[in-house]
Scaffold this motif. Structure first.
Motif, PDB file in Angstrom:
ATOM      1  N   CYS A 103      32.790  47.972  10.100  1.00 31.81           N
ATOM      2  CA  CYS A 103      32.079  49.132  10.657  1.00 31.81           C
ATOM      3  C   CYS A 103      32.719  49.454  12.000  1.00 31.81           C
ATOM      4  O   CYS A 103      33.233  50.540  12.196  1.00 31.81           O
ATOM      5  CB  CYS A 103      30.594  48.788  10.818  1.00 31.81           C
ATOM      6  SG  CYS A 103      29.651  50.129  11.536  1.00 31.81           S
ATOM      7  N   LYS A 132      31.632  54.670  18.286  1.00 26.63           N
ATOM      8  CA  LYS A 132      30.523  54.431  17.367  1.00 26.63           C
ATOM      9  C   LYS A 132      29.295  55.268  17.708  1.00 26.63           C
ATOM     10  O   LYS A 132      28.798  55.229  18.835  1.00 26.63           O
ATOM     11  CB  LYS A 132      30.125  52.940  17.411  1.00 26.63           C
ATOM     12  CG  LYS A 132      31.187  51.993  16.910  1.00 26.63           C
ATOM     13  CD  LYS A 132      31.643  52.298  15.481  1.00 26.63           C
ATOM     14  CE  LYS A 132      30.533  52.273  14.450  1.00 26.63           C
ATOM     15  NZ  LYS A 132      31.035  52.680  13.104  1.00 26.63           N
ATOM     16  N   PRO A 133      28.777  56.000  16.719  1.00 27.77           N
ATOM     17  CA  PRO A 133      27.566  56.806  16.949  1.00 27.77           C
ATOM     18  C   PRO A 133      26.313  55.943  16.738  1.00 27.77           C
ATOM     19  O   PRO A 133      25.772  55.902  15.653  1.00 27.77           O
ATOM     20  CB  PRO A 133      27.678  57.880  15.858  1.00 27.77           C
ATOM     21  CG  PRO A 133      28.432  57.201  14.749  1.00 27.77           C
ATOM     22  CD  PRO A 133      29.270  56.118  15.342  1.00 27.77           C
ATOM     23  N   GLU A 165      36.545  57.298  13.172  1.00 28.80           N
ATOM     24  CA  GLU A 165      35.650  58.417  13.513  1.00 28.80           C
ATOM     25  C   GLU A 165      35.994  59.071  14.849  1.00 28.80           C
ATOM     26  O   GLU A 165      36.337  58.401  15.813  1.00 28.80           O
ATOM     27  CB  GLU A 165      34.194  57.906  13.542  1.00 28.80           C
ATOM     28  CG  GLU A 165      33.199  58.977  13.955  1.00 28.80           C
ATOM     29  CD  GLU A 165      31.769  58.705  13.533  1.00 28.80           C
ATOM     30  OE1 GLU A 165      31.510  57.735  12.795  1.00 28.80           O
ATOM     31  OE2 GLU A 165      30.893  59.492  13.957  1.00 28.80           O
ATOM     32  N   GLN A 183      37.548  60.861  10.791  1.00 31.38           N
ATOM     33  CA  GLN A 183      36.228  60.831  10.149  1.00 31.38           C
ATOM     34  C   GLN A 183      35.212  61.573  11.008  1.00 31.38           C
ATOM     35  O   GLN A 183      35.135  61.367  12.211  1.00 31.38           O
ATOM     36  CB  GLN A 183      35.801  59.369   9.960  1.00 31.38           C
ATOM     37  CG  GLN A 183      34.392  59.218   9.422  1.00 31.38           C
ATOM     38  CD  GLN A 183      34.059  57.757   9.101  1.00 31.38           C
ATOM     39  OE1 GLN A 183      34.918  57.004   8.614  1.00 31.38           O
ATOM     40  NE2 GLN A 183      32.842  57.352   9.380  1.00 31.38           N
ATOM     41  N   GLY A 185      31.299  61.714  11.314  1.00 34.76           N
ATOM     42  CA  GLY A 185      30.161  60.913  10.871  1.00 34.76           C
ATOM     43  C   GLY A 185      28.986  61.780  10.459  1.00 34.76           C
ATOM     44  O   GLY A 185      28.921  62.981  10.765  1.00 34.76           O
ATOM     45  N   ALA A 186      28.053  61.133   9.764  1.00 38.20           N
ATOM     46  CA  ALA A 186      26.873  61.828   9.249  1.00 38.20           C
ATOM     47  C   ALA A 186      26.131  62.607  10.343  1.00 38.20           C
ATOM     48  O   ALA A 186      25.653  63.714  10.120  1.00 38.20           O
ATOM     49  CB  ALA A 186      25.930  60.802   8.621  1.00 38.20           C
ATOM     50  N   ARG A 187      26.083  62.016  11.525  1.00 32.32           N
ATOM     51  CA  ARG A 187      25.308  62.649  12.616  1.00 32.32           C
ATOM     52  C   ARG A 187      26.009  63.877  13.186  1.00 32.32           C
ATOM     53  O   ARG A 187      25.422  64.630  13.946  1.00 32.32           O
ATOM     54  CB  ARG A 187      25.039  61.620  13.706  1.00 32.32           C
ATOM     55  CG  ARG A 187      24.077  60.546  13.247  1.00 32.32           C
ATOM     56  CD  ARG A 187      24.247  59.243  14.005  1.00 32.32           C
ATOM     57  NE  ARG A 187      23.488  58.177  13.359  1.00 32.32           N
ATOM     58  CZ  ARG A 187      23.916  57.475  12.299  1.00 32.32           C
ATOM     59  NH1 ARG A 187      25.089  57.753  11.755  1.00 32.32           N
ATOM     60  NH2 ARG A 187      23.172  56.529  11.771  1.00 32.32           N
ATOM     61  N   LYS A 208      31.591  63.289   6.423  1.00 30.06           N
ATOM     62  CA  LYS A 208      30.460  62.594   5.814  1.00 30.06           C
ATOM     63  C   LYS A 208      29.249  63.513   5.767  1.00 30.06           C
ATOM     64  O   LYS A 208      29.005  64.285   6.698  1.00 30.06           O
ATOM     65  CB  LYS A 208      30.151  61.321   6.604  1.00 30.06           C
ATOM     66  CG  LYS A 208      31.215  60.237   6.395  1.00 30.06           C
ATOM     67  CD  LYS A 208      30.796  58.927   7.016  1.00 30.06           C
ATOM     68  CE  LYS A 208      30.817  57.813   6.011  1.00 30.06           C
ATOM     69  NZ  LYS A 208      30.293  56.551   6.579  1.00 30.06           N
ATOM     70  N   ARG A 238      27.099  59.443   1.776  1.00 25.61           N
ATOM     71  CA  ARG A 238      26.783  58.128   2.365  1.00 25.61           C
ATOM     72  C   ARG A 238      25.280  57.860   2.384  1.00 25.61           C
ATOM     73  O   ARG A 238      24.803  57.038   3.147  1.00 25.61           O
ATOM     74  CB  ARG A 238      27.402  58.013   3.756  1.00 25.61           C
ATOM     75  CG  ARG A 238      27.223  59.214   4.631  1.00 25.61           C
ATOM     76  CD  ARG A 238      25.845  59.387   5.222  1.00 25.61           C
ATOM     77  NE  ARG A 238      25.609  58.427   6.289  1.00 25.61           N
ATOM     78  CZ  ARG A 238      24.405  58.015   6.642  1.00 25.61           C
ATOM     79  NH1 ARG A 238      23.314  58.503   6.039  1.00 25.61           N
ATOM     80  NH2 ARG A 238      24.249  57.150   7.623  1.00 25.61           N
ATOM     81  N   HIS A 273      26.803  52.279   3.650  1.00 22.71           N
ATOM     82  CA  HIS A 273      25.751  52.988   4.389  1.00 22.71           C
ATOM     83  C   HIS A 273      24.699  53.525   3.424  1.00 22.71           C
ATOM     84  O   HIS A 273      23.538  53.680   3.789  1.00 22.71           O
ATOM     85  CB  HIS A 273      26.343  54.120   5.224  1.00 22.71           C
ATOM     86  CG  HIS A 273      27.182  53.623   6.364  1.00 22.71           C
ATOM     87  ND1 HIS A 273      28.515  53.359   6.223  1.00 22.71           N
ATOM     88  CD2 HIS A 273      26.867  53.296   7.632  1.00 22.71           C
ATOM     89  CE1 HIS A 273      28.996  52.900   7.376  1.00 22.71           C
ATOM     90  NE2 HIS A 273      28.014  52.853   8.245  1.00 22.71           N
ATOM     91  N   MET A 297      34.310  54.102   0.119  1.00 22.83           N
ATOM     92  CA  MET A 297      34.470  53.571   1.472  1.00 22.83           C
ATOM     93  C   MET A 297      33.534  52.378   1.585  1.00 22.83           C
ATOM     94  O   MET A 297      32.325  52.518   1.354  1.00 22.83           O
ATOM     95  CB  MET A 297      34.116  54.632   2.508  1.00 22.83           C
ATOM     96  CG  MET A 297      34.104  54.059   3.907  1.00 22.83           C
ATOM     97  SD  MET A 297      33.814  55.293   5.167  1.00 22.83           S
ATOM     98  CE  MET A 297      35.487  55.696   5.622  1.00 22.83           C
ATOM     99  N   GLU A 299      32.376  48.746   3.726  1.00 23.93           N
ATOM    100  CA  GLU A 299      32.479  47.956   4.955  1.00 23.93           C
ATOM    101  C   GLU A 299      32.693  46.478   4.626  1.00 23.93           C
ATOM    102  O   GLU A 299      31.976  45.895   3.811  1.00 23.93           O
ATOM    103  CB  GLU A 299      31.239  48.169   5.826  1.00 23.93           C
ATOM    104  CG  GLU A 299      31.274  49.549   6.474  1.00 23.93           C
ATOM    105  CD  GLU A 299      30.188  49.827   7.490  1.00 23.93           C
ATOM    106  OE1 GLU A 299      30.380  50.743   8.306  1.00 23.93           O
ATOM    107  OE2 GLU A 299      29.135  49.152   7.466  1.00 23.93           O
TER     108      GLU A 299
HETATM  109  C1  PEP Z   1      30.437  54.556   9.713  1.00 22.20           C
HETATM  110  O1  PEP Z   1      31.216  54.939   8.820  1.00 22.20           O
HETATM  111  O2  PEP Z   1      30.526  53.450  10.277  1.00 22.20           O
HETATM  112  C2  PEP Z   1      29.301  55.421  10.084  1.00 22.20           C
HETATM  113  C3  PEP Z   1      28.768  55.388  11.285  1.00 22.20           C
HETATM  114  O3  PEP Z   1      28.889  56.174   9.038  1.00 22.20           O
HETATM  115  P1  PEP Z   1      27.779  57.331   8.948  1.00 22.20           P
HETATM  116  O4  PEP Z   1      28.257  58.407   9.863  1.00 22.20           O
HETATM  117  O5  PEP Z   1      27.802  57.690   7.513  1.00 22.20           O
HETATM  118  O6  PEP Z   1      26.470  56.720   9.384  1.00 22.20           O
END
Ligand code: PEP
Ligand code: MN
Length: 339
Positions: A103, A132-133, A165, A183, A185-187, A208, A238, A273, A297, A299
């Motif tokens: 991750c 990292k989000p 990301e 990447q 991310g989902a957010r 994502k 995801r 995820h 994908m 982890e």
């Molecule tokens: C990730 O790929 O580690 C991640 C934070 O994914 P997501 O944006 O899908 O939560």
């Protein structure tokens, strides 16, 4: 609008049509058809009727409206599946792309060990987050540029292209310098300023799906990238948020056939995820391929119990190797390949 050129249209006629599209304030996007060239004209929806006048130009067969709100992402505009190449490796088409890694990038040892083991097991991309989000500002936020440097080193050692990301439009150039795939991310799926910046790059984007994004909204987000000129978009499901709490998210595998119908873009699945539990990853990986996904994908962490993020959903390298072994025959059975 879609401008369908006649099979005999000359290069000069095509050029003249593109110039006219630009004069009218729209962006021309050439689409290579089997028999004839098609030009997509996208831009402000208001006043699109002016494009109808192109019908009288030499070499033009017809001018048709694109009915879907997502234009360049739609099958209407391009029937043929898009294959995105990242670091020379295809995503889409027959091969199944396998992106694996931790991750978060945590240390030299953690990343390099994982990179070598996932490569040995058959992964063809290395994933790892340097930005990292996190839900909490007090959680590990990533090694940032130091993490990107470690990813670069891992690529040099293993030859695996990198997926990492990018969270912020300000960091697009920095991340792009190190990675093969950016990447989102989902957010950030509806961070339109970020999507527009990424649309200007000549680098594949892994987009994502957000936890509360409909398939239509997801495709509209892809459209933001495509409309800026970047055609290399890979979609990634995801998991979405539902009332269910047994899993971290609800992995929406039915989005695969829906997306396959609606778009030519490749779609990969993130069962890590999507479920939040390492022991659910294998069955969902299998189900994803059965439903027609173009890749996975996953982890992987050498010591999930001490992972800085997402330990509970991370596979140990030996479990990942077993999963890859069990997927091999299944992938073949589904008429796909593992390069
Ligand atoms: C990730 O790929 O580690 C991640 C934070 O994914 P997501 O944006 O899908 O939560
Ligand atoms: Mn994660």
């Amino acid at each position: 609008m879609i401008i369908v050129m006649s099979p005999h249209a000359t290069a000069a006629e095509i050029k003249a049509v593109e110039t006219k599209i630009a004069e009218l304030g729209y962006k021309p996007h050439e689409i290579e058809g089997v028999e004839r060239k098609v030009i997509g004209a996208v831009g402000d929806e208001r006043g699109k009727d002016r494009l109808q006048s192109l019908e009288s130009m030499a070499g033009v067969e017809s001018v048709l409206p694109i009915l879907k709100p997502y234009k360049l992402a739609s099958r209407e505009v391009q029937a043929k599946d898009t294959i995105v190449y990242a670091g020379g490796v295809p995503i889409g088409g027959k091969p199944i792309a396998i992106m694996a890694g931790p991750c978060s990038v945590e240390s030299h040892d953690q990343l390099l060990t994982t990179a070598h083991l996932v490569k040995k097991a058959g992964a063809n991309f290395l994933r790892g987050g340097a930005f990292k989000p996190r839900t909490s500002p007090y959680s590990f936020q990533g090694l940032e540029e130091d993490g990107l440097k470690l990813l670069d080193e891992a690529r040099k050692e293993t030859g695996l292209p990198i997926v990492t990301e990018v969270m912020n439009p300000r960091e697009v150039d920095l991340v792009a310098r190190y990675t093969d795939i950016m990447q989102v991310g989902a957010r950030n799926v509806q961070n339109f300023s970020l999507l527009k910046e990424l649309g200007k790059l000549k680098k594949p984007i892994l987009l994502k799906r957000g936890m509360m994004t409909t398939i239509k909204e997801f495709l509209m987000s892809a459209e933001y990238i495509l409309s800026e000129g970047n055609r290399d978009v890979v979609l990634c499901e995801r998991g979405i948020r539902t009332f269910e709490t047994a899993t971290r998210n609800t992995l929406d595998l039915s989005c695969i056939p829906v997306l396959k119908k609606e778009t030519h873009l490749p779609i990969i699945i993130d069962p890590s995820h999507g479920t939040g539990h390492w022991d659910l990853v294998e069955s969902m990986a299998r189900a994803s391929i059965a439903a027609g996904a173009d890749g996975l994908m996953i982890e992987v962490h050498p010591d999930p119990a001490s992972a800085f993020s997402d330990g509970p959903q991370s596979l140990k390298p030996e479990k990942f190797a077993k999963l890859m072994e069990s997927l091999k025959g299944f992938i073949k059975l589904m008429g796909r390949t593992l390069d």
